[in-house]
Design an enzyme around this catalytic site. Structure first.
Site, PDB file in Angstrom:
ATOM      1  N   LYS A 234     -12.474   6.250 -37.957  1.00 14.59           N
ATOM      2  CA  LYS A 234     -12.626   6.678 -39.465  1.00 14.59           C
ATOM      3  C   LYS A 234     -13.747   5.550 -40.004  1.00 14.59           C
ATOM      4  CE  LYS A 234      -8.823  10.239 -39.580  1.00 14.59           C
ATOM      5  NZ  LYS A 234      -8.141  10.332 -39.848  1.00 14.59           N
ATOM      6  N   ARG A 269      -2.217   8.767 -34.146  1.00 15.38           N
ATOM      7  CA  ARG A 269      -2.839   9.825 -33.993  1.00 15.38           C
ATOM      8  C   ARG A 269      -4.717   8.617 -33.337  1.00 15.38           C
ATOM      9  NH1 ARG A 269      -7.662  12.783 -35.098  1.00 15.38           N
ATOM     10  NH2 ARG A 269      -7.672  14.682 -33.469  1.00 15.38           N
TER      11      ARG A 269
HETATM   12  C1  9MG Z   1      -7.025  16.540 -36.644  1.00 11.54           C
HETATM   13  N1  9MG Z   1      -6.980  14.687 -37.340  1.00 11.54           N
HETATM   14  C2  9MG Z   1      -7.999  14.074 -37.796  1.00 11.54           C
HETATM   15  N2  9MG Z   1      -7.672  13.012 -38.008  1.00 11.54           N
HETATM   16  C3  9MG Z   1      -6.125  13.552 -37.861  1.00 11.54           C
HETATM   17  C4  9MG Z   1      -5.464  12.462 -38.993  1.00 11.54           C
HETATM   18  O1  9MG Z   1      -5.118  11.124 -39.615  1.00 11.54           O
HETATM   19  N3  9MG Z   1      -3.916  13.346 -38.677  1.00 11.54           N
HETATM   20  C5  9MG Z   1      -3.358  13.643 -38.135  1.00 11.54           C
HETATM   21  N4  9MG Z   1      -2.777  14.311 -38.175  1.00 11.54           N
HETATM   22  N5  9MG Z   1      -5.162  15.011 -37.526  1.00 11.54           N
HETATM   23  C6  9MG Z   1      -6.199  14.407 -37.709  1.00 11.54           C
END
Ligand code: 9MG
Length: 297
Positions: A234, A269
């Site tokens: 990110k 994730r």
């Molecule tokens: C789809 N998506 C993109 N970033 C995310 C995050 O931090 N958490 C979750 N659950 N989905 C995400």
């Protein structure tokens, strides 16, 4: 011994089975099916490449595959439900036949949720936590699927222009409590819900750091929920590394994953499964957590 050590494993219900969380940290792998993710050699090639990528993540030890057909990056454009379905359905249908690894559908559209659950997805990952299309809750309730309620502010188009909040942890807790209540009103059992602070979604760099450092407060506010977090590649990681491009953020991502796990995250994730699985093995061992199977038939 760490005060984050789990004493009991718990079950997250995702339909016909459950995932054990709290024993070892689970890894959700990102499978984006957007035009910029795979080759532009036509739809069949894109499907083949997506399946190949999913298989690689399975070989590397992923616990959940999160399939998404719409980019949620800041400023990204809206994609119609028909286009999103075109992108994700062939992949979900094939994956559901080929693997026992639970499939999650990353979407905010009720039509996509309905078709994905019919085709074998067992989890819905809603980055709006039921804000955009509340009818998603009815589909999840009917299917008794798992639902990730991720906190976000605004929409992917507007979230970088919102006024920053004073106390981000309190705002996330209050908003997620509303989303949990909305889900329960629609008949979704608490045991089917997971929560996620939504790193990067309408948050400043400091908010993101505060949320990772303060995950313990989220655990305390939602004691019986699996806590998911997504930091992978990110923007704030690039910023802290002096402007590192997306493909130069792996080490930063691993650092945030380790910090998140030490602070109480149950599920992470990520895009890069192998390095994260390895980092987590070490982190879990340090926390004194034993290995345990994730899926319970
Ligand atoms: C789809 N998506 C993109 N970033 C995310 C995050 O931090 N958490 C979750 N659950 N989905 C995400």
């Amino acid at each position: 011994m760490s005060e984050n050590k789990e004493t009991t494993a718990h079950e997250w219900n995702i339909g016909r089975r459950s995932l054990t969380y709290g024993a070892r940290t689970l890894v959700m792998g990102v499978l984006n099916i957007t035009p910029d993710s795979f080759s532009d050699g036509g739809q069949f090639l894109a499907v083949d490449q997506a399946i190949e990528h999913a298989q690689q993540m399975i070989d590397e030890g992923v616990d959940i595959i999160d399939v998404g057909g719409e980019s949620t990056r800041p400023g990204s454009e809206f994609v119609s439900a028909a286009e999103e379905l075109n992108r994700v359905m062939p992949v979900i249908e094939l994956l559901a036949r080929q693997t026992r690894v639970p499939i999650s559908i990353d979407t905010t559209k009720v039509e996509v949720v309905r078709e994905a659950l019919k085709a074998g997805a067992e989890i819905v990952n809603d980055i709006s936590a039921l804000r955009f299309e509340p009818a998603i809750a009815d589909e999840v309730s009917r299917a008794k699927a798992g639902l990730v309620l991720m906190h976000s502010r605004g929409t992917p188009k507007t979230m970088q222009k919102l006024p920053p909040v004073e106390d981000i942890i309190t705002e996330v807790i209050v908003d997620l409590r509303h989303s949990v209540a909305r889900a329960e009103q629609a008949g979704i059992a608490r045991e089917n819900l997971a929560i996620d602070p939504g790193i990067g979604f309408g948050k400043t760099l400091d908010h993101n750091l505060e949320l990772i450092a303060g995950l313990g407060q989220l655990r305390h506010a939602f004691p019986n929920f699996p806590l998911m977090i997504g930091t992978s590649r990110k923007w704030f990681i690039g910023k802290l590394l002096g402007g590192a491009a997306v493909d130069q953020r792996l080490n930063g991502t691993v650092a945030t994953v380790v910090a998140s796990v030490l602070n109480g995250a149950h599920i992470v994730r990520v895009h890069d499964v192998k390095p994260v699985v390895e980092a987590i093995k070490l982190t879990d061992a340090i926390k004194g957590v034993t290995n345990a199977p994730a899926a319970v038939p």
